[in-house]
Design a protein around this motif. Sequence first.
Motif, short mmCIF file in Angstrom:
data_model
loop_
_atom_site.label_atom_id
_atom_site.label_comp_id
_atom_site.label_asym_id
_atom_site.label_seq_id
_atom_site.Cartn_x
_atom_site.Cartn_y
_atom_site.Cartn_z
N MET A 179 33.18 -0.31 73.00
CA MET A 179 33.15 -1.56 71.89
C MET A 179 31.80 -2.08 71.89
SD MET A 179 35.44 -1.57 69.80
CE MET A 179 36.88 -0.36 69.74
N ASN B 126 26.01 -1.07 69.63
CA ASN B 126 25.25 0.12 69.80
C ASN B 126 23.69 -0.10 69.67
OD1 ASN B 126 23.85 2.49 68.61
ND2 ASN B 126 25.87 3.48 69.09
N ASP C 140 21.44 1.23 67.97
CA ASP C 140 21.02 1.67 66.83
C ASP C 140 21.77 1.06 65.59
OD1 ASP C 140 19.05 3.55 67.76
OD2 ASP C 140 20.46 5.21 67.88
N ARG C 141 22.43 -0.03 65.84
CA ARG C 141 23.16 -0.62 64.90
C ARG C 141 22.19 -1.00 63.61
NH1 ARG C 141 22.79 -4.00 69.08
NH2 ARG C 141 22.17 -6.03 68.93
N LEU C 142 22.66 -0.87 62.52
CA LEU C 142 22.07 -1.30 61.30
C LEU C 142 20.78 -0.26 61.28
CD1 LEU C 142 22.09 -5.18 61.79
CD2 LEU C 142 23.39 -3.78 60.25
N GLN D 4 35.55 -7.84 59.07
CA GLN D 4 35.00 -6.44 59.03
C GLN D 4 34.04 -6.21 57.73
OE1 GLN D 4 38.97 -4.60 58.90
NE2 GLN D 4 38.79 -4.15 61.12
N GLY D 5 33.23 -5.74 57.99
CA GLY D 5 32.22 -5.31 57.15
C GLY D 5 31.27 -6.71 56.63
N ARG E 240 30.71 -10.87 61.40
CA ARG E 240 31.08 -10.27 62.45
C ARG E 240 30.15 -9.81 63.58
NH1 ARG E 240 34.38 -5.33 62.79
NH2 ARG E 240 34.25 -4.56 64.87
N LEU E 241 29.04 -9.58 62.88
CA LEU E 241 27.74 -9.17 64.02
C LEU E 241 27.26 -10.53 64.64
CD1 LEU E 241 26.32 -6.62 61.59
CD2 LEU E 241 27.16 -6.25 63.75
N ARG F 31 36.51 -6.40 71.26
CA ARG F 31 36.83 -6.74 70.05
C ARG F 31 38.04 -7.84 70.11
NH1 ARG F 31 39.43 -2.68 66.44
NH2 ARG F 31 37.55 -1.39 66.70
N THR G 32 31.82 -6.76 49.60
CA THR G 32 32.20 -6.89 50.74
C THR G 32 31.84 -7.77 51.78
OG1 THR G 32 33.03 -4.63 50.68
CG2 THR G 32 32.91 -5.44 52.82
N PHE H 215 37.36 -7.11 52.88
CA PHE H 215 38.27 -6.11 52.29
C PHE H 215 39.52 -6.73 51.47
CE2 PHE H 215 35.43 -3.58 55.15
CZ PHE H 215 34.88 -2.46 54.02
N LEU I 252 29.33 2.25 57.06
CA LEU I 252 29.39 1.21 58.02
C LEU I 252 29.57 1.95 59.47
CD1 LEU I 252 31.59 -1.10 56.09
CD2 LEU I 252 29.13 -1.35 56.31
N GLU J 237 26.30 3.40 60.76
CA GLU J 237 25.44 2.30 61.11
C GLU J 237 25.70 1.40 62.21
OE1 GLU J 237 23.46 0.68 57.78
OE2 GLU J 237 22.86 2.52 56.86
N HIS J 238 27.03 1.69 62.63
CA HIS J 238 27.27 0.81 63.75
C HIS J 238 27.93 -0.52 63.39
CE1 HIS J 238 26.41 4.32 66.38
NE2 HIS J 238 25.17 4.26 65.81
N ARG J 239 28.25 -0.71 62.28
CA ARG J 239 28.70 -1.94 61.53
C ARG J 239 30.15 -1.95 61.80
NH1 ARG J 239 24.75 -1.37 56.45
NH2 ARG J 239 25.81 -3.46 56.00
N LEU J 240 30.79 -0.95 62.00
CA LEU J 240 32.27 -0.93 61.99
C LEU J 240 32.72 0.24 62.99
CD1 LEU J 240 34.50 -2.23 60.02
CD2 LEU J 240 34.42 -0.32 58.79
N ASP J 241 33.84 0.07 63.67
CA ASP J 241 34.29 0.95 64.54
C ASP J 241 35.14 2.18 63.82
OD1 ASP J 241 32.80 0.06 67.09
OD2 ASP J 241 34.45 -1.38 66.93
N GLU K 95 38.90 1.08 63.16
CA GLU K 95 38.87 -0.17 62.14
C GLU K 95 38.81 0.88 60.71
OE1 GLU K 95 36.91 -3.78 63.65
OE2 GLU K 95 35.41 -2.00 63.73
N LEU L 81 41.16 0.43 57.48
CA LEU L 81 40.79 0.25 56.02
C LEU L 81 40.99 0.91 55.08
CD1 LEU L 81 37.68 -2.04 57.39
CD2 LEU L 81 39.65 -3.01 56.22
#
Lengths: 466, 466, 466
Positions: free
Chosen positions: A1, A4, A6-8, A106-107, A111-112, A127, B398, B403, B437, B440-444, B447, B451
Amino acid sequence: MALNPDRLFPSDPATRKIARRLYETVAALPIISPHGHTDPRWYSEDAAFPDPATLFVKPDHYIFRMLYSQGVPLESLGIPRRDGAPVETDSRAIWRIFAGHFHLFQGTPTRLWFEQPLEDLFGITERLSAANADRLYDSIADHLAQDAFRPRALYKRFNLEVIATTDSALSALDDHAALRASGWDGRVVPTYRPDFTVDPEREGFAGNVAQLLAMTGEATTWQGYLAAHRARRAFFKTMGATATDHGHPTAQTADLPQIEAERLFARVLRGGVTAAEAELFRAQMLTEMAGMSIDDGLVMQLHPGSVRNHNPSIFHGFGPDMGADIPSPTDYVRALKPLLDKLGNNPGLTLILFTLDETSYGRELAPLAGHYPCLRLGPPWWFFDSPEGMKRFRTIATETAGFANTVGFNDDTRAYLSIPARHDMARRVDCAFLAGLVAEHRLDEDEAKDLAHDLAYRLAKTAYRL
Amino acid sequence: MALNPDRLFPSDPATRKIARRLYETVAALPIISPHGHTDPRWYSEDAAFPDPATLFVKPDHYIFRMLYSQGVPLESLGIPRRDGAPVETDSRAIWRIFAGHFHLFQGTPTRLWFEQPLEDLFGITERLSAANADRLYDSIADHLAQDAFRPRALYKRFNLEVIATTDSALSALDDHAALRASGWDGRVVPTYRPDFTVDPEREGFAGNVAQLLAMTGEATTWQGYLAAHRARRAFFKTMGATATDHGHPTAQTADLPQIEAERLFARVLRGGVTAAEAELFRAQMLTEMAGMSIDDGLVMQLHPGSVRNHNPSIFHGFGPDMGADIPSPTDYVRALKPLLDKLGNNPGLTLILFTLDETSYGRELAPLAGHYPCLRLGPPWWFFDSPEGMKRFRTIATETAGFANTVGFNDDTRAYLSIPARHDMARRVDCAFLAGLVAEHRLDEDEAKDLAHDLAYRLAKTAYRL
Amino acid sequence: MALNPDRLFPSDPATRKIARRLYETVAALPIISPHGHTDPRWYSEDAAFPDPATLFVKPDHYIFRMLYSQGVPLESLGIPRRDGAPVETDSRAIWRIFAGHFHLFQGTPTRLWFEQPLEDLFGITERLSAANADRLYDSIADHLAQDAFRPRALYKRFNLEVIATTDSALSALDDHAALRASGWDGRVVPTYRPDFTVDPEREGFAGNVAQLLAMTGEATTWQGYLAAHRARRAFFKTMGATATDHGHPTAQTADLPQIEAERLFARVLRGGVTAAEAELFRAQMLTEMAGMSIDDGLVMQLHPGSVRNHNPSIFHGFGPDMGADIPSPTDYVRALKPLLDKLGNNPGLTLILFTLDETSYGRELAPLAGHYPCLRLGPPWWFFDSPEGMKRFRTIATETAGFANTVGFNDDTRAYLSIPARHDMARRVDCAFLAGLVAEHRLDEDEAKDLAHDLAYRLAKTAYRL
């Protein structure tokens, strides 16, 4: 969890590699925060933050608007009612509600903004959920009690170089004064926000004007009123301010003959103005403020287009800023013309434009900023201060306005702990955008590296004269 | 030419793999179809569908609008003229015209909605063209004559769990009654659509109101008129309805004092109303219908923003719904305020908003739905019910609405055979969005899996109370 | 620094490979340039172009608007002042300013339009900067002096098949006549642009109408005025014109009874009309011009939505077309209705619509063009004639209007040397878009190949009847 690294970044491996290289050159740059809503008292008193719910949930309208939309009463989140009726006071109970609804984010950028400080500051890589709510509450609470998590220590840890607060034109700036007197070497500067003394439709307008005149010893005349603003701006400048901020329903400006402005001022002070008169007064005041900016060098910010307090039940029950502000279509091309006709070519003026109407990025804002020397485009604001919002802004505005007519990032937040996460998000998204240009051979990587530095640091510093 | 199993998934290999994994978990879920335009008679009579042209071409305004735009006369497609003048009656000739112009649908969703049933139902994996038109016609016609291609058999084959039709407030719902009496175990429910009895500008309005009052034995008064709607809604509910649907030119709502509403009702019944009076009456009726929804629990759907019958030659020659309806800019923030001021915080109300103006996704609809507990966002509608349209909806809405404030997919179609293809397209595009998502590591991924199930199945079922 | 052969192709390797394959089939196709602003005298006189600054900087409002937005005075770029006050005349000095600010064009299409001719024509593969400004200036100047860089030689080198100029309705078309008389085999055709004789708000309107009537020997009546336009259009046709072009503030059309049109004509000729009267006259003239197009077969182009000369200081100092034109919201659905009601179903009419308001692509333009047989969508215009602008156009318009209701590319430029780069950019972006559809299995590659040819060549040729 865990977050990461590399996120985004784009998932295409070649582009991701470029984004990573660019990001590495800006990740550790100091943070310039030229527009935000942290409380100057935090820095002057340097007291420990209270519990997790009071820090993360209660003051964050992004969070409680989402919970409210899914049926959670604001009372259960501890939001005080205007009528003093009882609301939840148990912070742990509030936190549990938040935790139980955390999947709603989520999304979303919330969250970030929430998870990054949890990991970076508190080492939490789980989480949030109903199951671990209590454990995480305790862990955060324990950390907050330590000296290392007080505002000044966090300022250093966050690598802030300067942070601006937003302050009423009527504020005595006592906290700013105390802070300066304290000898602490952090740089916290005020921003002149005159809305409550400029907008005849705000509650208490006449009283606010009276107070403004009283503070400055000016007469109740149009000239006295303008002189009072000049005096207050000068005072803000002595306290470190480099900018003003104007939150108006529209971007309308005006350039009235003096005699009409005098009459209008008299009328708005008497009260009972029409909507058109109120709009005209606000419009005139934007042009006046732009003129003052040329004189005193304060950078001007305009945040138009929010229909405030759309939900009367919420407004009557809880007051303003309760997540019930909704954007609406905003015109810039005709609205700004009176101001621009008068002052748009003056090299002394910097006017930074924000929007809640993304249709204006390509159709109005980028073409305007790509022509008028006084105009700059503020970063995506409010609902659009998000990965996709930032991506749309760069994708749509850059081809017409370039990068140099933008001003880097604003975190625009009262959520102090999220500030590094917000700037980090902007740096990542901007590096991802630049990497896309490099990968498609529209930009060379050395240029992208320079631009990444501009977007993360230099443009904000220059545009806000910090 | 066969359909690729990875169609509509992102081309980036890593993201595609995630999308595929997500899609595998939802591909076979039953279909919830809470809003559409199939004919209840199909299910009650269960007769074989006629020839391919009558099934695929003549009733599909997506198809004939495109052909018309490229110079094909509607007469040649067998669309009946109001004046009874002769039109093409040879289905094979109509089919040949369609086949000869099939390339026009390259890059459009119609292409996919057409080819998937051809392959899945009829085993046809050739691209339709002038060359194979006759052969494909014969093959489809042969299939349609078989029992396995009758409506009820297809309902089972399509894995439908429930399908809603859209029915005039004046309908006796005879087909629905017959269907229920038949003992068949499919679930086909009506939807209360009162537009023709609510909009003074529709042809035959006064007669429709008279019929509504006659059906319910109510007096020709404002109170009688409201009671008649209540009675009809109750009847629809007994026949399985869970929702109402309102197709208005705008989203305007009103909350008139009773005496003004009574006077306005009298005026609109007399005829000869102004456009403003008609708009005000429709606006008032939306608020009335929302109040009734709170009382009887029917979910309310609002479909505003279509300029109907834009082309008078086509309207006079062929009637409404001939592909000449064009979207126009639609305001929600100010328009919905009267209704929301009155009922927007009532936990009993669900109001699902649709739009033909995508600029409202981020600026108005997501902020509204991310605050008001009664509001939910319908899926992309009509011209935007397409891969790119769905992608824009998710990408823009979103981050502000999450969601949970959306309601899954509507197929909104009278093209029965395309229903699985439409839901499949939505599931693929949603899985592709979620995969992005995750990549890009914005969501696991766990999840995203949840969804995907929500978007494909659970949200529609819950929001429509099915 | 040399141009990468894969520039503007998607970075995903699989998609890039498809894009490359598609591009290879269209890269060398002749250029159809159906709408632009090159000077017919260039072709008739075939003189050498002057120095680099006069060729690249002074006439390009994309360039000087960006420099101006960053504080560079127009005088320093050699833009002549209306009052005759001195401006910079040293081309090398102007070039140095441009070079020193060249980084401002990072991320803009200007960058690519500039660098491609530098490499392709002059073999320059260095990025322009203050450091190499003089050297590059000399190198370009040397080339321009050679015969191979004269307009006619470049026409051949550019592989132009036909290029349209834009010409005032009052032009004698002397250069076109001289060109035709010269026996040169290039095809340069005029376009009928009547704005200055049609818009009562343009400077000199009455004099222009008088001149129009004098040129054609028509009476100063509504009928005479229309006959004069018909005569001029016929003359343009004899000189090769296949199209007209209309640059209006809005897309408003009208269909007045003849007696009202006569009265309105008399009123606008007297001068001192209201804004509403001027708008109505322009609106009526669009419908009149559409009627004439049906008679004489000239294709009609409508370019609405620009607020011209937004900056009065610049307008008074330097005149029109100085980079101070700004888009504004543009309605098509209601505005075009009078014209479409009258002529929209006439098979003889082609009306090509452009926009500066991208919100209309999906909401208005694609639905209109996907229905009316007379309508076609022009390519992205002006600020949107860019890689991202083109991508948004295709992504948003195609699903509703398909490809066949669009008309390929227009370079719309007076920057002659950039024409191949502009068409090349459009071909690359279209191939990238098609490759994306193929990679996601929404289109087969053989179809994409056909469509690439359509978009690069055939659609422009057909739509403009060239």
